[in-house]
Each structure stands twice: as structure tokens, then as C-alpha cells.
Motif scaffolding. Structure first.
Motif, PDB file in Angstrom:
ATOM      1  N   UNK A   1       0.798  -1.224   0.000  1.00 53.21           N
ATOM      2  CA  UNK A   1       0.000   0.000   0.000  1.00 53.21           C
ATOM      3  C   UNK A   1       0.831   1.274   0.000  1.00 53.21           C
ATOM      4  N   UNK A   2       2.079   1.217   0.447  1.00 54.26           N
ATOM      5  CA  UNK A   2       2.922   2.412   0.533  1.00 54.26           C
ATOM      6  C   UNK A   2       4.364   1.996   0.771  1.00 54.26           C
ATOM      7  N   UNK A   3       5.257   2.972   0.654  1.00 53.12           N
ATOM      8  CA  UNK A   3       6.647   2.702   0.994  1.00 53.12           C
ATOM      9  C   UNK A   3       6.815   2.356   2.459  1.00 53.12           C
ATOM     10  N   UNK A   4       6.032   3.021   3.321  1.00 56.03           N
ATOM     11  CA  UNK A   4       6.082   2.719   4.753  1.00 56.03           C
ATOM     12  C   UNK A   4       5.630   1.289   5.021  1.00 56.03           C
ATOM     13  N   UNK A   5       4.608   0.836   4.306  1.00 56.73           N
ATOM     14  CA  UNK A   5       4.136  -0.539   4.473  1.00 56.73           C
ATOM     15  C   UNK A   5       5.192  -1.532   3.994  1.00 56.73           C
ATOM     16  N   UNK A   6       5.884  -1.205   2.904  1.00 59.89           N
ATOM     17  CA  UNK A   6       6.946  -2.082   2.410  1.00 59.89           C
ATOM     18  C   UNK A   6       8.054  -2.215   3.443  1.00 59.89           C
ATOM     19  N   UNK A   7       8.464  -1.098   4.037  1.00 61.38           N
ATOM     20  CA  UNK A   7       9.509  -1.126   5.066  1.00 61.38           C
ATOM     21  C   UNK A   7       9.048  -1.918   6.281  1.00 61.38           C
TER      22      UNK A   7
ATOM     23  N   UNK B   1       9.716 -12.954  -0.031  1.00 64.99           N
ATOM     24  CA  UNK B   1       8.491 -12.308  -0.488  1.00 64.99           C
ATOM     25  C   UNK B   1       7.268 -13.008   0.098  1.00 64.99           C
ATOM     26  N   UNK B   2       7.305 -14.319   0.231  1.00 65.70           N
ATOM     27  CA  UNK B   2       6.185 -15.037   0.851  1.00 65.70           C
ATOM     28  C   UNK B   2       5.994 -14.599   2.297  1.00 65.70           C
ATOM     29  N   UNK B   3       7.101 -14.414   3.024  1.00 60.94           N
ATOM     30  CA  UNK B   3       7.006 -13.952   4.412  1.00 60.94           C
ATOM     31  C   UNK B   3       6.456 -12.528   4.479  1.00 60.94           C
ATOM     32  N   UNK B   4       6.937 -11.658   3.587  1.00 58.98           N
ATOM     33  CA  UNK B   4       6.456 -10.273   3.576  1.00 58.98           C
ATOM     34  C   UNK B   4       4.973 -10.232   3.216  1.00 58.98           C
ATOM     35  N   UNK B   5       4.557 -11.076   2.281  1.00 61.66           N
ATOM     36  CA  UNK B   5       3.140 -11.120   1.887  1.00 61.66           C
ATOM     37  C   UNK B   5       2.258 -11.518   3.082  1.00 61.66           C
ATOM     38  N   UNK B   6       2.727 -12.462   3.882  1.00 62.92           N
ATOM     39  CA  UNK B   6       1.967 -12.867   5.073  1.00 62.92           C
ATOM     40  C   UNK B   6       1.802 -11.698   6.030  1.00 62.92           C
ATOM     41  N   UNK B   7       2.878 -10.943   6.259  1.00 63.51           N
ATOM     42  CA  UNK B   7       2.790  -9.771   7.139  1.00 63.51           C
ATOM     43  C   UNK B   7       1.891  -8.700   6.525  1.00 63.51           C
ATOM     44  N   UNK B   8       1.980  -8.514   5.231  1.00 63.60           N
ATOM     45  CA  UNK B   8       1.139  -7.523   4.560  1.00 63.60           C
ATOM     46  C   UNK B   8      -0.339  -7.819   4.801  1.00 63.60           C
ATOM     47  N   UNK B   9      -0.731  -9.061   4.654  1.00 68.94           N
ATOM     48  CA  UNK B   9      -2.130  -9.428   4.840  1.00 68.94           C
ATOM     49  C   UNK B   9      -2.541  -9.333   6.308  1.00 68.94           C
ATOM     50  N   UNK B  10      -1.627  -9.661   7.208  1.00 72.60           N
ATOM     51  CA  UNK B  10      -1.952  -9.599   8.635  1.00 72.60           C
ATOM     52  C   UNK B  10      -2.103  -8.170   9.132  1.00 72.60           C
ATOM     53  N   UNK B  11      -1.300  -7.263   8.575  1.00 70.33           N
ATOM     54  CA  UNK B  11      -1.271  -5.881   9.045  1.00 70.33           C
ATOM     55  C   UNK B  11      -2.013  -4.910   8.119  1.00 70.33           C
ATOM     56  N   UNK B  12      -2.713  -5.442   7.129  1.00 71.61           N
ATOM     57  CA  UNK B  12      -3.536  -4.593   6.286  1.00 71.61           C
ATOM     58  C   UNK B  12      -2.758  -3.722   5.327  1.00 71.61           C
TER      59      UNK B  12
END
Length: 339
Positions: A41-47, A186-197
Motif C-alpha cells: 500500500x505504501x513505501x512505509x508498508x513495504x519497510x 516475499x512469501x514472508x512479507x506477503x503474510x505480514x502484509x495481509x496480517x497488518x492490512x
């Protein structure tokens, strides 16, 4: 310096059944030379999601001292609240990374190019340490774009981007962030992305896809124009006029020119000029600019985009982000503003 013309052409049009988001992440991975990629969703979300994926409570992070303000705030306040200890390292010191190493260090983080100073970080000391100890090396290369700098080719494991400044290039509409790395990361980051919106808006992905189609030609134009403007400014510093100094990695006088020549395919869109009259002269010049868009230094959405932007900095300096305007137009605008 590598030739950007030698890069493979962008190929965002996949098969007829390929979704837009799949085409975008495939192209991002190709650009950064990684196995996979993810749009957030954003650079902050990526970090944030990358740090959550790679670090655990009790871990230690080594971070470059040269960071954007929002990234430094996250490292100073949010990560410690999650039980992660952070040490900030002077990246100009060849032994700084090793001196700050602890038994619980798990990750090394740096930003290059650095906003707003235009400094470039020599990755070799951090890369050597990361490989020797088995640490993850994460690099934010937002202000370079993968056309000018591909950190994985220099030892990085993960590459981050805030998409609006360069990848999108238009600085309008939806924000997005990008993470590029191995499929496992990337799979780990995707899991966090979905968990944290942290999922991106579908329109943001479409916007990014349009920006990637013009990325190579935009960056090539900005590289050439910025160098011309920087060379003009450097000549003006040799007189008794208003310009005291100019900082651009493409100039031999820049402290990181050797790094730029060795590791970067182009020297980018950011120039910093220092005025002899200090902050008063900066304010006067910004008020007189007619072609550059003047914005506050804290806003970075338009940096690296199609518009040319001027922002005040501390110590009587102005940051110039060169867009797609002709060099003669920008030099003329600066000339009349500085008279």
C-alpha cells in the motif's frame, strides 16, 4: 558506469490470462534481478512488513545513519517497541559496520541514494560483513530506480522502493511500495502484509504499471538533463555569483563520485545547490522561480517524477529534482531566479 541501453526492454504485457498485478510484480522482479516481488500500500508498508518478516523480538538491526526522517522514526520508536534493538552506523566509515556488530545482529539496512543529501553509500563494507556473518542486507533504492542502480548486483538480499517518486513517476493518485527479493522472503512479507492490512489498492497497481512502461525513457532523460544543469551550476560556483557549491554524483567533485561511477548506470535526478546568501537567498530564489514547482522539503511524492521540483533545505541550500523539462528551460529559470 553501466549502459542503461543494455538493459532488457520492459515487457509488461504478459499472456492474455495474466492479471495486471502479476504482470507488475513479474516486471519489478526482472528489473531488480530478483526471484520475486510484491506491491504494497505504501513505501512505509513495504519497510514495516519487511522488517516484521525478517526480525524477531531480541534481534539487533544495524542501520545506516543516513536515512529519511520517516524511516529513522520507525527504527527509533516502532521497532524497539517490538523488542528489536537498533544501532545507527556512519556508513562512510569502512569499519563502522563491524564495530557495531553484536551476537544478536540479524539484518543490515541502508538507503542509497540518500534524500536529501544526494550521498551514495559504498555497499562493500556492509556486503562483506553480511556475507561473512550470514546477515540479511536490505537496501532502499527509491531515488535511483532499478534503471540507475540494482542493489542485488552488489550483494543486497532485499530491495525496497516507495513507488510514487520514480517507479510511478507522476506523483499523483494512490501510493504504493515495492519489495523485491527471493521467493521465500516475499512469501514472508506477503503474510505480514495481509496480517497488518498493507494490501495495495487495485488502482495503485494499475497506476504503477503505467509508470513502469515509461520508466527507462524517463530516467534516461532525467540523467542527461540533471548532469547538464549540475555542470552549469558547477561553473557558476567558480565566480563571485550567488552559488557557493553544487552536489551531484555525476560531478567529479562529489564525495561519492567513485561509487556513482562504479555502481550506478546513471547519476539520477537530484541536485543540491548551496547559496552564498544563506536561507534569505534561498527564500528569495524560490519565490522567483517560474518553471520549477516549489514544495516543502518534507514532501517527497513528486521527487523523480515528470515535473521539476525545488525544495528548501537547511544551511542555505536548495534541492532540485529534475523532471522531463529541457535543460535550457531549467537553467534559464534558475538564472533569472538567482540574479
Amino acid at each position: 558506469m553501466r549502459d542503461i541501453a543494455a538493459m532488457p526492454p520492459l515487457a509488461l504485457n504478459g499472456g492474455p490470462d495474466e492479471r495486471a498485478d502479476e504482470a507488475v510484480v513479474r516486471e519489478l522482479a526482472q528489473l531488480e534481478r530478483t526471484e520475486s516481488a510484491l506491491v504494497l500500500a505504501s513505501g512505509a508498508a513495504a519497510l514495516a512488513c519487511t522488517m516484521l518478516a525478517l526480525l524477531r523480538p531480541g534481534d539487533h538491526l544495524l542501520a545506516s545513519r543516513w536515512l529519511r526522517a520517516d524511516t529513522r522514526h520507525f527504527f527509533e520508536h516502532e521497532l524497539p517497541a517490538l523488542g528489536v534493538r537498533v544501532s545507527f552506523v556512519d556508513p562512510a566509515g569502512t569499519r563502522s559496520w563491524r564495530r557495531s556488530l553484536t551476537r544478536t545482529t540479524r539484518l543490515v539496512y541502508l538507503e542509497s541514494p540518500v534524500d536529501p543529501t544526494t550521498r551514495l553509500v559504498d555497499m562493500r563494507p556492509a556486503r562483506t560483513l553480511a556475507r561473512e556473518i550470514g546477515l540479511a542486507l536490505v537496501v532502499d533504492a527509491t531515488l535511483a530506480s532499478p534503471v540507475n542502480f540494482r542493489p542485488v548486483e552488489h550483494g543486497a538480499d532485499v530491495v525496497l522502493h516507495s513507488a510514487r517518486p520514480c517507479l510511478d513517476g507522476h506523483g499523483e493518485g494512490f501510493a504504493a511500495g515495492v519489495v523485491c527479493g527471493s521467493t521465500a522472503v516475499i512469501d514472508e512479507v506477503r503474510t505480514k502484509m495481509r496480517s497488518w492490512g498493507g494490501e495495495p489498492h487495485p488502482a495503485a497497481v494499475e497506476q504503477l504499471a503505467r509508470g513502469l512502461k515509461t520508466l527507462r525513457v524517463r530516467v534516461a532523460t532525467q540523467n542527461a538533463t540533471a548532469l547538464a544543469v549540475a555542470q552549469w551550476a558547477a561553473e557558476k560556483t567558480m565566480t563571485d555569483g550567488p552559488l557557493r557549491a553544487v552536489y551531484y554524483p555525476g560531478l567529479a567533485t562529489h564525495p561519492d563520485h567513485a561509487v556513482a561511477t562504479e555502481c550506478f548506470s546513471g547519476h539520477g535526478h537530484l541536485i543540491t545547490i548551496a547559496l552564498r546568501g544563506g536561507d534569505f537567498a534561498v527564500g528569495t530564489a524560490l519565490n522567483r522561480l517560474q518553471w520549477f514547482r516549489v514544495q516543502d522539503a518534507a514532501r517527497a511524492a513528486r521527487l523523480g517524477g515528470v515535473e521539476s521540483v525545488a525544495s528548501p533545505l537547511e544551511d542555505g541550500s536548495i534541492r532540485l529534482s529534475i523532471g522531463l523539462d529541457a535543460a535550457s528551460t531549467l537553467i534559464g529559470d534558475l538564472t533569472q531566479a538567482l540574479e
